[in-house]
Design an enzyme around this catalytic site. Structure first.
Site, PDB file in Angstrom:
ATOM      1  N   SER A 139       0.863  -1.188   0.000  1.00 41.29           N
ATOM      2  CA  SER A 139       0.000   0.000   0.000  1.00 41.29           C
ATOM      3  C   SER A 139       0.893   1.229   0.000  1.00 41.29           C
ATOM      4  O   SER A 139       2.068   1.159   0.376  1.00 41.29           O
ATOM      5  CB  SER A 139      -0.854   0.011   1.265  1.00 41.29           C
ATOM      6  OG  SER A 139      -1.511   1.248   1.436  1.00 41.29           O
ATOM      7  N   TYR A 152      -2.465  -0.554  10.508  1.00 34.02           N
ATOM      8  CA  TYR A 152      -2.549  -0.952   9.096  1.00 34.02           C
ATOM      9  C   TYR A 152      -1.233  -0.622   8.378  1.00 34.02           C
ATOM     10  O   TYR A 152      -0.670  -1.475   7.674  1.00 34.02           O
ATOM     11  CB  TYR A 152      -3.720  -0.229   8.403  1.00 34.02           C
ATOM     12  CG  TYR A 152      -3.823  -0.523   6.917  1.00 34.02           C
ATOM     13  CD1 TYR A 152      -4.305  -1.745   6.469  1.00 34.02           C
ATOM     14  CD2 TYR A 152      -3.438   0.426   5.961  1.00 34.02           C
ATOM     15  CE1 TYR A 152      -4.400  -2.024   5.106  1.00 34.02           C
ATOM     16  CE2 TYR A 152      -3.535   0.153   4.603  1.00 34.02           C
ATOM     17  CZ  TYR A 152      -4.009  -1.077   4.181  1.00 34.02           C
ATOM     18  OH  TYR A 152      -4.097  -1.345   2.826  1.00 34.02           O
TER      19      TYR A 152
HETATM   20  P1  NDP Z   1     -11.314  -5.904  -0.848  1.00 35.35           P
HETATM   21  O1  NDP Z   1     -11.884  -5.806   0.519  1.00 35.35           O
HETATM   22  O2  NDP Z   1     -12.213  -5.654  -2.009  1.00 35.35           O
HETATM   23  O3  NDP Z   1     -10.611  -7.308  -1.058  1.00 35.35           O
HETATM   24  C1  NDP Z   1      -9.897  -7.940  -0.029  1.00 35.35           C
HETATM   25  C2  NDP Z   1      -9.762  -9.407  -0.370  1.00 35.35           C
HETATM   26  O4  NDP Z   1      -9.024 -10.051   0.678  1.00 35.35           O
HETATM   27  C3  NDP Z   1     -11.108 -10.113  -0.481  1.00 35.35           C
HETATM   28  O5  NDP Z   1     -11.099 -10.911  -1.627  1.00 35.35           O
HETATM   29  C4  NDP Z   1     -11.160 -10.990   0.763  1.00 35.35           C
HETATM   30  O6  NDP Z   1     -11.835 -12.210   0.468  1.00 35.35           O
HETATM   31  C5  NDP Z   1      -9.682 -11.257   0.994  1.00 35.35           C
HETATM   32  N1  NDP Z   1      -9.412 -11.679   2.368  1.00 35.35           N
HETATM   33  C6  NDP Z   1      -9.569 -10.982   3.517  1.00 35.35           C
HETATM   34  N2  NDP Z   1      -9.256 -11.744   4.565  1.00 35.35           N
HETATM   35  C7  NDP Z   1      -8.897 -12.959   4.075  1.00 35.35           C
HETATM   36  C8  NDP Z   1      -8.455 -14.171   4.656  1.00 35.35           C
HETATM   37  N3  NDP Z   1      -8.342 -14.318   5.995  1.00 35.35           N
HETATM   38  N4  NDP Z   1      -8.157 -15.197   3.851  1.00 35.35           N
HETATM   39  C9  NDP Z   1      -8.273 -15.082   2.513  1.00 35.35           C
HETATM   40  N5  NDP Z   1      -8.676 -13.961   1.889  1.00 35.35           N
HETATM   41  C10 NDP Z   1      -8.977 -12.916   2.675  1.00 35.35           C
HETATM   42  O7  NDP Z   1     -10.097  -4.874  -0.853  1.00 35.35           O
HETATM   43  P2  NDP Z   1      -8.963  -4.520  -1.942  1.00 35.35           P
HETATM   44  O8  NDP Z   1      -9.173  -5.210  -3.197  1.00 35.35           O
HETATM   45  O9  NDP Z   1      -8.841  -3.068  -1.920  1.00 35.35           O
HETATM   46  O10 NDP Z   1      -7.671  -5.101  -1.179  1.00 35.35           O
HETATM   47  C11 NDP Z   1      -6.686  -5.897  -1.809  1.00 35.35           C
HETATM   48  C12 NDP Z   1      -5.330  -5.515  -1.260  1.00 35.35           C
HETATM   49  O11 NDP Z   1      -5.017  -4.180  -1.676  1.00 35.35           O
HETATM   50  C13 NDP Z   1      -5.215  -5.519   0.269  1.00 35.35           C
HETATM   51  O12 NDP Z   1      -3.995  -6.117   0.653  1.00 35.35           O
HETATM   52  C14 NDP Z   1      -5.218  -4.040   0.617  1.00 35.35           C
HETATM   53  O13 NDP Z   1      -4.555  -3.773   1.826  1.00 35.35           O
HETATM   54  C15 NDP Z   1      -4.482  -3.468  -0.588  1.00 35.35           C
HETATM   55  N6  NDP Z   1      -4.670  -2.038  -0.804  1.00 35.35           N
HETATM   56  C16 NDP Z   1      -5.925  -1.543  -1.111  1.00 35.35           C
HETATM   57  C17 NDP Z   1      -6.096  -0.183  -1.259  1.00 35.35           C
HETATM   58  C18 NDP Z   1      -7.446   0.423  -1.500  1.00 35.35           C
HETATM   59  O14 NDP Z   1      -7.574   1.669  -1.398  1.00 35.35           O
HETATM   60  N7  NDP Z   1      -8.476  -0.345  -1.817  1.00 35.35           N
HETATM   61  C19 NDP Z   1      -4.972   0.749  -1.151  1.00 35.35           C
HETATM   62  C20 NDP Z   1      -3.717   0.125  -0.855  1.00 35.35           C
HETATM   63  C21 NDP Z   1      -3.591  -1.217  -0.706  1.00 35.35           C
HETATM   64  P3  NDP Z   1     -12.811 -13.004   1.451  1.00 35.35           P
HETATM   65  O15 NDP Z   1     -13.435 -12.003   2.378  1.00 35.35           O
HETATM   66  O16 NDP Z   1     -13.792 -13.624   0.500  1.00 35.35           O
HETATM   67  O17 NDP Z   1     -11.937 -13.995   2.133  1.00 35.35           O
END
Ligand code: NDP
Length: 241
Positions: A139, A152
């Protein structure tokens, strides 16, 4: 045809946001994709939509047994593993003084242990085959800290450090950090502090769509074996932090 067409790529957090967009972007390369998350109904629907080059498995990244089973299933399905995209993450932001210890622990478990569990699941294979690529989604919070983001950002600084360590320890394994700025996804839906949830809506006014990050991941993947894109930072043009 893309050089990725004979590769098998594992993608975590593929049920929404950046992970789902990455699946869609990479499906166009003809790579084999093995996708994971906990909401398996979404994975199944995505795989059915995109065709047999996409297979899925249930995955809780916090559980090493689950991650190892996920990697084993990918290898059983497609014969090998070439790339792991550690994308799963959570962001329940809050001020430290709120003492939301359970949320701190969950963030550390998913964002740090999840990445380490992923590396542990594939690294022995990568070492044995003397090739492989780990892409960790960190991030902009791996580079700066904002109020309510202490824990975070700490997890994302850790992801940055782990990726850099992996890179230094291996001559034939590529390691990449992708550091997005604000992206419009479901991230932060689990924020329990109403004021912070309101602030997030403000930050989201200037945000990318997830496909912007998916293209950065594809860029890093499509370089020749001898080229390791160490980090890509992608922010909305209008971002001021
Ligand atoms: P979302 O919430 O849309 O996606 C997060 C994903 O992580 C989901 O598919 C969820 O799937 C999965 N997840 C969460 N916990 C678990 C777990 N215990 N096991 C397996 N899968 C898990 O958010 P983003 O797409 O934005 O996030 C993706 C990445 O990007 C993250 O690492 C986030 O920190 C990073 N990021 C995002 C930013 C933003 O502004 N959106 C900015 C900077 C970084 P499920 O719940 O089905 O398990």
């Amino acid at each position: 045809m893309s050089g990725l067409s004979s590769k098998t790529i594992l993608i975590t957090g593929a049920s929404s946001g950046i992970g789902e967009a990455t699946v869609r972007e990479l499906a166009a390369t003809n790579a084999n994709l093995f996708i994971g998350a906990r909401r398996t109904d979404r994975l199944q629907a995505l795989a059915e939509e995109l065709g047999e080059q996409v297979a899925w498995g249930p995955l809780d990244v916090t559980d090493p047994v689950s991650f190892n089973a996920f990697a084993d299933a990918a290898e059983a399905t497609f014969g090998r593993i070439d790339v792991l995209v550690n994308n799963a993450g959570i962001m329940p932001l809050s001020p430290l003084a709120a003492l939301k210890r359970e949320e701190w622990t969950r963030m550390i478990d998913v964002n740090i242990h999840g990445v380490l569990n992923g590396i542990a699941a594939v690294l022995p294979r990568f070492v044995a085959q003397r090739a492989g690529h780990v892409i960790n989604v960190a991030s902009i919070g791996a580079h700066l800290v904002v109020p309510t983001g202490a824990v975070y950002c700490a997890t994302k600084y850790a992801v940055w450090a782990i990726t850099e360590g992996l890179r230094q320890e291996h001559d034939d394994i590529r390691a990449t950090v992708i550091s997005p700025g604000v992206v419009a996804t479901e991230l932060g839906n689990d924020i329990t502090d109403p004021q912070v949830a309101e602030a997030l809506k403000g930050w989201r006014q200037k945000s990318l769509t997830p496909d912007a990050i998916a293209r950065a991941i594809r860029y890093a993947l499509e370089q020749p074996e001898g080229v390791d894109v160490n980090e890509v930072i992608v922010r909305p043009t209008a971002a001021n932090m």
